[in-house]
Design a protein around this motif. Structure first.
Motif, short mmCIF file in Angstrom:
data_model
loop_
_atom_site.label_atom_id
_atom_site.label_comp_id
_atom_site.label_asym_id
_atom_site.label_seq_id
_atom_site.Cartn_x
_atom_site.Cartn_y
_atom_site.Cartn_z
N THR A 4 38.80 21.67 12.21
CA THR A 4 39.52 21.90 13.50
C THR A 4 40.48 22.94 13.69
O THR A 4 40.71 23.00 14.65
CB THR A 4 40.16 19.80 13.65
N CYS A 5 41.82 22.17 12.47
CA CYS A 5 42.82 23.49 12.98
C CYS A 5 42.13 24.80 13.07
O CYS A 5 43.25 25.85 13.86
CB CYS A 5 43.79 23.17 11.62
N SER A 6 41.00 25.59 12.03
CA SER A 6 41.22 27.00 12.07
C SER A 6 39.70 26.79 13.09
O SER A 6 40.11 28.19 13.67
CB SER A 6 39.45 27.39 11.25
N SER A 7 39.53 25.99 14.11
CA SER A 7 38.39 26.30 15.39
C SER A 7 40.01 26.44 16.16
O SER A 7 39.94 27.51 17.35
CB SER A 7 37.80 25.31 16.14
N VAL A 8 40.89 25.91 16.60
CA VAL A 8 41.39 25.51 17.43
C VAL A 8 42.95 26.95 17.02
O VAL A 8 42.82 27.51 18.49
CB VAL A 8 43.09 24.21 17.15
N LYS A 9 42.97 26.87 15.84
CA LYS A 9 43.50 28.94 15.38
C LYS A 9 43.04 29.93 16.80
O LYS A 9 43.51 30.52 17.06
CB LYS A 9 43.25 28.93 14.62
N GLN A 10 41.51 30.11 16.57
CA GLN A 10 40.89 30.60 17.35
C GLN A 10 41.08 30.24 18.63
O GLN A 10 41.17 31.92 19.24
CB GLN A 10 39.54 30.54 16.71
N LEU A 11 40.90 29.73 19.12
CA LEU A 11 41.20 29.61 20.07
C LEU A 11 42.32 29.63 20.83
O LEU A 11 42.01 30.23 22.01
CB LEU A 11 40.74 27.92 20.54
N VAL A 12 43.76 29.92 19.75
CA VAL A 12 44.93 29.93 20.63
C VAL A 12 44.73 31.39 20.93
O VAL A 12 45.43 32.14 21.76
CB VAL A 12 46.15 29.69 19.53
N GLU A 50 48.74 24.72 29.95
CA GLU A 50 49.66 23.78 30.42
C GLU A 50 49.25 22.15 28.83
O GLU A 50 48.36 21.33 28.96
CB GLU A 50 48.98 22.90 31.23
N LEU A 51 49.16 22.74 27.84
CA LEU A 51 49.50 21.83 26.90
C LEU A 51 49.37 20.23 27.08
O LEU A 51 48.87 19.20 26.87
CB LEU A 51 50.14 22.00 25.78
N ASN A 52 50.35 19.54 28.38
CA ASN A 52 49.86 18.40 28.00
C ASN A 52 48.86 18.03 29.05
O ASN A 52 48.97 16.39 28.81
CB ASN A 52 51.12 17.79 28.96
N LYS A 53 48.32 18.52 29.20
CA LYS A 53 47.00 18.40 30.26
C LYS A 53 45.42 18.61 29.40
O LYS A 53 44.73 18.32 29.75
CB LYS A 53 46.68 19.28 31.47
N ARG A 54 45.92 18.96 28.53
CA ARG A 54 44.94 19.31 26.61
C ARG A 54 44.95 18.39 26.28
O ARG A 54 46.19 18.24 25.53
CB ARG A 54 45.53 20.69 26.60
N ASP A 55 43.40 17.91 25.60
CA ASP A 55 43.53 16.89 24.13
C ASP A 55 44.44 17.37 23.11
O ASP A 55 44.74 17.14 22.10
CB ASP A 55 42.21 16.62 24.31
N ASP A 56 44.57 18.81 22.82
CA ASP A 56 44.24 19.68 21.69
C ASP A 56 46.22 20.15 21.76
O ASP A 56 46.45 21.36 21.45
CB ASP A 56 42.96 20.23 21.12
N GLY A 57 46.46 19.72 23.16
CA GLY A 57 47.78 20.65 23.41
C GLY A 57 48.40 20.48 22.04
O GLY A 57 49.34 21.59 21.95
N ASP A 58 49.07 19.19 21.42
CA ASP A 58 49.90 18.81 20.11
C ASP A 58 49.33 19.58 19.42
O ASP A 58 50.03 20.40 18.57
CB ASP A 58 49.67 17.36 19.81
N THR A 59 47.88 19.78 18.86
CA THR A 59 46.92 20.86 17.81
C THR A 59 47.34 22.67 17.74
O THR A 59 48.34 23.24 17.27
CB THR A 59 46.16 20.85 17.71
N ILE A 60 47.97 23.02 19.10
CA ILE A 60 48.13 24.01 19.65
C ILE A 60 49.57 23.96 19.54
O ILE A 60 50.31 25.50 19.23
CB ILE A 60 47.58 24.31 21.65
N GLN A 61 50.58 23.48 19.79
CA GLN A 61 51.74 23.70 19.29
C GLN A 61 52.16 23.91 18.53
O GLN A 61 52.68 24.70 17.59
CB GLN A 61 52.74 22.58 20.26
N THR A 62 51.77 22.84 17.99
CA THR A 62 51.39 23.72 16.11
C THR A 62 51.34 24.93 15.84
O THR A 62 52.03 25.26 15.08
CB THR A 62 51.14 22.50 15.11
N ILE A 63 50.39 25.61 16.55
CA ILE A 63 49.77 27.02 15.43
C ILE A 63 50.41 27.72 15.95
O ILE A 63 51.35 28.15 15.61
CB ILE A 63 48.42 26.64 16.41
#
Length: 105
Positions: A4-12, A50-63
């Motif tokens: 999940t983390c690597s896919s979100v990293k790719q998304l970022v 808008e991170l507060n409108k996304r389910d993965d917002g917290d993960t994106i913020q960590t990345i």
């Protein structure tokens, strides 16, 4: 979780590369609103994530913290380079450097 983390990293990475100006933001954050206003005043088109409108917002913020060294929002990217947060953008704008950065291709 690593998957999940690597896919979100790719998304970022894809989000950062998706537009000349990308602002990772929260709709209720006064600093985010102020940073976006600078670009609005310059009539500069940008993509706001808008991170507060996304389910993965917290993960994106960590990345973003891993990438930029700061977890706070906004995180403003111009052509893939992080320029920082609200105070950084306001400082660049006041000095005229932001316009120079935006005009440079």
């Amino acid at each position: 979780m690593a998957d999940t983390c690597s896919s979100v990293k790719q998304l970022v990475k894809e989000l950062i590369d998706s537009d000349d100006v990308v602002i990772f933001s929260k709709t209720t954050c006064p600093f985010c609103i102020a940073a976006k206003k600078v670009f609005d005043d310059l009539h500069q088109v940008y993509t706001a994530v808008e991170l507060n409108k996304r389910d993965d917002g917290d993960t994106i913020q960590t990345i973003l913290e891993q990438i930029t060294g700061a977890r706070t929002v906004p995180r403003v990217f111009v052509r893939g380079e992080c320029l920082g947060g609200c105070s950084d953008i306001k400082e660049l704008y006041a000095s005229g450097k932001l316009v120079e950065i935006l005009k440079a291709k």
